[in-house]
Design a protein around this motif. Structure first.
Motif, PDB file in Angstrom:
ATOM      1  N   ASP A 101       0.827  -1.212   0.000  1.00  0.00           N
ATOM      2  CA  ASP A 101       0.000   0.000   0.000  1.00  0.00           C
ATOM      3  C   ASP A 101       0.860   1.261   0.000  1.00  0.00           C
ATOM      4  N   GLN A 102       1.992   1.221   0.712  1.00  0.00           N
ATOM      5  CA  GLN A 102       2.907   2.364   0.744  1.00  0.00           C
ATOM      6  C   GLN A 102       3.490   2.616  -0.650  1.00  0.00           C
ATOM      7  N   ARG A 131       2.188   1.749  -3.518  1.00  0.00           N
ATOM      8  CA  ARG A 131       1.097   2.201  -4.383  1.00  0.00           C
ATOM      9  C   ARG A 131       0.802   3.687  -4.145  1.00  0.00           C
ATOM     10  N   GLN A 132       0.827   4.107  -2.891  1.00  0.00           N
ATOM     11  CA  GLN A 132       0.569   5.508  -2.565  1.00  0.00           C
ATOM     12  C   GLN A 132       1.686   6.403  -3.108  1.00  0.00           C
ATOM     13  N   GLN A 139       1.307   9.411  -5.830  1.00  0.00           N
ATOM     14  CA  GLN A 139       1.762  10.775  -5.531  1.00  0.00           C
ATOM     15  C   GLN A 139       2.687  11.288  -6.622  1.00  0.00           C
TER      16      GLN A 139
END
Length: 192
Positions: free
Chosen positions: A74-75, A77-78, A82
């Motif tokens: 998830d990190q 992907r974020q 960004q």
């Protein structure tokens, strides 16, 4: 436990990541005197929880590893999202300006003004203050237009390099198009 993203070869020949992940465990085989990988199960790559049938098969340590893997996934992907939004922020603002100049009515113009203020404050807080302007009114040549903000695929150096690379790979491919019957020697031609 090992978590492996399934991969496949795309039409362009590159290895792509699939939609599922395999949960693998090493199990010792006393007959062969070595460890072997055992597939515990597979699940959707973007799942946030384990299905009940897989959940009951995992140990506490494997549950912890899976939660760490989800957090890291998830990190990443974020961070990717960004970078994408920052890369295209000016381009989207250029498209919005073009729409306004073409006569489109914004649904909530006050929201756009708020967004501009929020972005300006975030830029300053991140260490990118507003550039200082020269004295007097700027000339028309110095003021960017919406067309200047909208990036053409061929103006972006990264995209242009990628397009050029793809064109070189396509040019290196053999010609798979068969010759027309008249151009084949001795087959179906009425000539001498």
């Amino acid at each position: 436990m090992q978590i492996r993203v399934q991969t496949y070869k795309g039409k362009d020949g590159r290895i792509r990541q699939g939609k599922t992940v395999s949960l693998l465990r090493y199990a010792y085989d006393p007959e062969k005197r070595r460890s072997k990988q055992v597939v515990i199960g597979t699940l959707d790559r973007w799942a946030t929880e384990l299905p009940p049938e897989l959940d009951s098969l995992l140990t506490d340590a494997e549950h912890h590893e899976f939660k760490e893997w989800i957090a890291e996934r998830d990190q990443q992907r974020q961070e990717l999202a960004q970078r994408h939004h920052l890369l295209h922020a000016a381009e989207h603002m250029g498209w919005a300006a073009k729409a306004l100049l073409a006569g489109a009515d914004p649904v909530r113009p006050e929201r756009i003004w708020e967004a501009l203020d929020v972005l300006a404050k975030a830029l300053e807080k991140a260490g990118y203050p507003r550039p200082s302007r020269g004295r007097g009114r700027p000339s028309k040549d110095e003021t960017p237009t919406p067309d200047d903000l909208v990036v053409s695929l061929y103006d972006d150096p990264m995209l242009a390099a990628e397009i050029e690379d793809a064109q070189e790979r396509v040019a290196a491919l053999p010609n798979f198009i068969p010759l027309p019957p008249a151009a084949r020697k001795g087959k179906g031609s009425d000539g001498p």
